[in-house]
Design an enzyme around this catalytic site. Structure first.
Site, PDB file in Angstrom:
ATOM      1  NE  ARG A  75     -17.868  -8.555  -6.977  1.00 50.38           N
ATOM      2  CZ  ARG A  75     -17.973  -8.045  -5.753  1.00 50.38           C
ATOM      3  NH1 ARG A  75     -18.167  -8.831  -4.703  1.00 50.38           N
ATOM      4  NH2 ARG A  75     -17.847  -6.746  -5.558  1.00 50.38           N
ATOM      5  CG  ASP A  93     -21.096  -1.209   2.431  1.00 49.96           C
ATOM      6  OD1 ASP A  93     -21.680  -1.149   3.522  1.00 49.96           O
ATOM      7  OD2 ASP A  93     -20.045  -1.857   2.262  1.00 49.96           O
ATOM      8  CG  ASP A 146     -19.285  -7.072  -1.427  1.00 49.61           C
ATOM      9  OD1 ASP A 146     -18.466  -7.365  -2.318  1.00 49.61           O
ATOM     10  OD2 ASP A 146     -19.641  -5.912  -1.203  1.00 49.61           O
ATOM     11  CG  ASP A 159      -3.350  -4.679   1.778  1.00 49.22           C
ATOM     12  OD1 ASP A 159      -4.539  -4.795   1.415  1.00 49.22           O
ATOM     13  OD2 ASP A 159      -2.704  -5.616   2.283  1.00 49.22           O
ATOM     14  N   GLY A 160      -5.519  -2.575  -0.232  1.00 50.58           N
ATOM     15  CA  GLY A 160      -6.157  -2.780  -1.524  1.00 50.58           C
ATOM     16  C   GLY A 160      -5.990  -4.171  -2.098  1.00 50.58           C
TER      17      GLY A 160
END
Length: 475
Positions: free
Chosen positions: A174, A246, A256, A123-124
Site C-alpha cells: 500500500r 485509528d 483502511d 496472526d499478522g
C-alpha cells in the site's frame, strides 16, 4: 534487472517510541498477482523490476531492499466509540518512504506481513479476499478523484490463513501520503507525552501542510481535508464501514478498506459492515462521525494550542464547530457538480435532498440515477419512475436559471458509470480463491476507467439473489 527503490525515511528518524523496528515474517512461496505499473513509475520504481524475484521478495516481505527501514507504527484509537489505548500496526510494516516524481513524499507499506508487537492475539497475516478488495476499491477511488491510499502490488504467499475456514494468504503493498492517524496523536496524548505530540505535529505540518504556521492552523487544515473527503465519499455512495479514529488519516486520504461498500439502491441509513450493529457508521452518519473524530484530534492538540487550557479548549472548540458549515459547502459543491449546476442558489441543498428522498422512496440505484441525469435516463434507475417526474420539473427550472448550457462533459466527470459493486467484488474474490484471477483483472481494468462504459454488464445493479447485504472486516 536490478530493483532500486529510492527510499528517504523521515518517520524512521522520529524517536523510537513512535514505532517498533522489525523485519517482515517470510512466506513460503510468494507469487505475483498484480503490479500497478503507473504508480510504480510515479514513485521512481521500475515496474518490471517489481516482477523479478527480488521484486517479489520485497512485495512479500521475504527481503527488505537497500534503504528500507521496516517498522510497525504505534497508535491508539476509539473503535466504535470504545477507547483502546494501544493498537498499532498489528499486521503491517512501513518499509519506508520515497519522494515521488511530483515531489510528494509517499509511504510504502506491506499489509499482511506477519506479527508485530502490536498484533495482540492476531496472526499478522491477510487473506486473499481483503487484499483484492482493497486493491480494486482504492484504485477505483483514485480514478474517481477521491483522496485515497493506493495499491502498488498484490502477491499470494503460498501459505494458508485461518479465518472462518482455511484461506489463501496474500500481501498488499500500500502507498499513502502517510499512515499517520488521529489515533497516532491519541497514543501519545493518552500517555501525557506532550513532546511526542509536538514532534508529530511538526512532522505532519512539514509533510502535509507546509503553509500551516501553528497547531491551531493544523487543526483547521485537517478539518478542511476531512470535510472535502467525506463529501466526496457521499457523492459516490461510499460507506467506509469502520470510521474509527485509528482509520482517520491526518492527510485527508481514505485509509483502511475493511468492510467498506458502495451502495446500489440508495438508502440514507445504509449499513453494510457486519460489526456495525448499531449503525454508527451508516452512510448518512459519516459527517457526524468525522466531526466526532476531529474533536478527538483537537483534544490531543490542546497542550500545543495554548498553555492556558481554557483558552485552548475555546479555540479548538471554535475550530471544530466550523466543520458542519465547511462540510455543507463541500457537500453542496460535490452534488452541484453531479447535477451540472455551475452557479449556487440558496435552495440547492433542498433540491439535492429532494432528489435523494425520491431515490430512496423509488428504490433507485444511486450510481445509475446520477449517471442518467446527463443523458435523460435517470428514471430508468427507479423501480417506480413516476416518482422522479415532479423533481425533474424543479430541476429543469433550476437549470434554466443558470447561464449557458449544461457542461455535459464536466457533469460526466462527476458521475461514474462503473463502480466496484459489492456483488462483483464477491464474485471476483470467490474466483480468485479458486485460483482464477481473470475476474479480478477485468474488474480492476474497468473500475480504473469509471467514466467510460468499458463493460455495460458492470454498470448493472445486482439481480435477484446477487445483492450483498453485509461486508466483513477480514482480520
Amino acid at each position: 534487472m536490478t530493483l532500486h527503490v529510492p527510499f528517504d525515511n523521515s518517520y524512521a528518524r522520529l524517536p523510537e517510541r513512535f514505532f517498533a523496528r522489525q523485519p517482515a515474517d517470510p512466506v513460503r512461496a510468494p507469487s505475483l498477482i498484480a503490479v500497478n505499473a503507473d504508480l510504480a513509475r510515479a514513485l521512481g520504481i521500475d515496474p518490471d523490476a517489481l516482477a523479478t524475484d527480488d521484486g517479489i521478495a520485497m512485495l512479500s516481505g521475504n527481503a527488505a531492499p537497500t534503504g528500507a527501514d521496516p517498522l510497525a507504527q504505534a497508535y491508539a484509537g476509539h473503535q466504535f466509540g470504545g477507547w483502546s489505548p494501544q493498537l498499532g500496526d498489528g499486521r503491517a510494516l512501513l518499509l519506508g518512504e520515497v519522494v515521488d516524481q511530483s515531489g510528494q513524499r509517499r509511504d510504502i507499506q506491506l499489509k499482511g506481513s506477519g506479527r508485530t508487537p502490536f498484533s495482540r492475539m492476531g496472526d499478522g497475516r491477510a487473506w486473499l479476499g481483503p487484499v483484492l478488495r482493497e486493491y480494486v476499491i482504492s484504485e477505483a477511488m483514485h480514478a474517481m478523484g477521491i483522496p485515497t491510499t493506493r495499491a502498488l502490488a498484490a502477491v499470494v504467499t503460498g501459505e494458508t490463513v485461518l479465518r472462518e475456514r482455511p484461506l489463501p494468504g496474500a500481501v498488499l503493498t500500500r502507498v499513502a501520503a502517510s499512515h499517520i492517524r488521529v489515533g497516532t496523536f491519541q497514543y501519545f496524548a493518552a500517555r501525557g507525552d506532550v513532546e511526542a505530540i509536538r514532534l508529530l505535529a511538526d512532522h505532519v505540518i512539514a509533510r502535509h501542510y507546509p503553509t500551516v504556521t501553528s497547531p491551531l492552523g493544523l487543526l483547521d487544515a485537517v478539518i478542511d481535508a476531512q470535510s472535502d473527503l467525506i463529501a466526496k465519499w457521499l457523492g459516490v455512495g461510499f460507506i467506509h464501514g469502520v470510521m474509527n479514529t485509528d482509520n482517520c488519516a491526518i492527510s485527508g486520504e481514505t485509509i483502511d478498506y475493511g468492510p467498506c461498500a458502495f451502495m446500489d439502491r440508495y438508502e440514507g441509513g445504509k449499513v453494510f459492515s457486519s460489526i456495525d450493529r448499531g449503525g454508527r457508521y451508516a452512510y448518512d452518519k459519516q459527517p457526524d462521525i468525522a466531526v466526532w473524530n476531529l474533536a478527538q484530534f483537537a483534544t490531543c492538540l490542546l497542550p500545543l494550542i495554548s498553555d492556558d487550557r481554557d483558552q485552548a479548549v475555546d479555540q479548538a472548540s471554535e475550530a471544530v464547530h466550523r466543520f458542519p458549515q465547511c462540510f455543507a459547502e463541500c457537500w453542496q459543491a460535490t452534488f452541484r457538480a453531479k447535477l451540472g449546476l455551475n452557479t449556487a442558489e440558496a435552495n440547492d441543498a433542498l433540491l439535492i435532498d429532494s432528489l435523494l428522498s425520491r431515490m430512496e422512496a423509488g428504490g433507485a440505484d444511486f450510481t445509475n440515477t446520477f449517471a442518467g441525469l446527463a443523458n435523460g435516463t435517470a428514471a430508468a434507475a427507479f423501480h417506480e419512475p413516476e416518482i422522479l417526474d415532479p423533481w425533474l420539473e424543479d430541476y429543469q427550472a433550476r437549470l434554466d436559471r443558470q447561464p449557458g448550457d449544461v457542461d455535459t462533459d464536466a457533469m460526466t466527470r462527476a458521475n461514474p458509470l462503473i463502480i466496484p459493486r459489492n456483488h462483483q467484488i464477491e464474485a471476483m474474490i470467490a474466483a480468485a480463491v479458486g485460483g482464477d484471477f481473470a475476474p479480478f483483472h477485468h474488474l480492476h481494468a474497468a473500475t480504473i476507467q469509471p467514466f467510460n462504459l468499458t463493460d455495460p454488464d458492470l454498470a448493472l445493479p445486482p439481480g435477484p439473489g446477487q445483492e450483498v447485504r453485509q461486508t466483513f472486516c477480514g482480520t
